[in-house]
Write an enzyme that holds these catalytic residues in place. Sequence first.
Site, PDB file in Angstrom:
ATOM      1  N   ASP A   1      -6.542   3.198   4.982  1.00 12.78           N
ATOM      2  CA  ASP A   1      -6.742   4.354   5.855  1.00 12.78           C
ATOM      3  C   ASP A   1      -5.819   4.652   7.079  1.00 12.78           C
ATOM      4  OD1 ASP A   1      -8.062   5.774   3.671  1.00 12.78           O
ATOM      5  OD2 ASP A   1      -9.898   5.010   4.235  1.00 12.78           O
ATOM      6  N   GLU A   2      -5.050   3.808   7.544  1.00 16.87           N
ATOM      7  CA  GLU A   2      -4.313   3.794   9.042  1.00 16.87           C
ATOM      8  C   GLU A   2      -2.898   3.865   8.647  1.00 16.87           C
ATOM      9  OE1 GLU A   2      -5.582   0.403  11.161  1.00 16.87           O
ATOM     10  OE2 GLU A   2      -7.687   0.739  10.994  1.00 16.87           O
TER      11      GLU A   2
END
Length: 290
Positions: free
Chosen positions: A234-235
């Site tokens: 999620d980055e």
Amino acid sequence: MSLRPNPGSEYVLTLSCPDRAGLVHAVTGFLVQHSGNIQESQQFDDRQQDRFFMRVQFDVSDPGTSLDELRSGFGPVAEAYRISWQLHATSTPTRTLIMVSKFGHCLNDLLFRQSTGSLNIEIPAIVSNHRDFEPLAESYGIPFHHVPVTRETKEEAEAWLLELVGELDVDLVVLARYMQILSNDLCKQLEGRAINIHHSFLPSFKGAKPYNQAHERGVKLIGATAHYVTPDLDEGPIIEQDVTRVNHAQNSASLVALGRDVEARVLARAVEWHSQSRVMINDNRTVVFR
């Protein structure tokens, strides 16, 4: 009498390279030489990274000019200026494989938008680790692949997925609330062509029922983030984000409903912009020519 563009003779050229004088002149000169007429042109000069980005949408009036000829002709320009580039016909839909688990709001939204022509994508398959949305896929006439994933079968399932991506000539993989963490190897294999959606509470509210956690904390904004998939969970480079306001009178169920709406909108925009070659990765960020 001026020549009008022929059907299918509209193209998008995207490029990035070290910043250097004469870049725009070289690109426009190439287009003039190939009967190109610029419809839309956007550029960005990242002075921190000393890198230049450009997107040009154009049509070609000469019926004898093909996509292959344009690509071949731009090669020497790209080599001279150390340009990384892509050139596509705008009429060609992006072949998009969608992955989903047990939440179908994003899947349903993408299917509807594609069916009404608001997304220039073609969906050759839907993959899921559950069977919940097999009837939905069938109603749209799209092949549905049920691939259960466990710790023991994860490696085999991901190898099968990569084979399917190759067999179907997939351009883009969309994780429409697919609730399985992809391995580092698979993320690298799909680099720059896999998009994920998640609620913008991360990393503040991790784990199950994030909207319940948000309600308990009395948040005033909820939102969603669409980003490219990378090994860093999620980055990845962010493509689009949006929020909606909430207040004390709304319960956790209301937050879930509002959150689903935001997630669907944000993911649809990200898929649309990617399919239109409007998104370019710039290290851990993106340049989005809207």
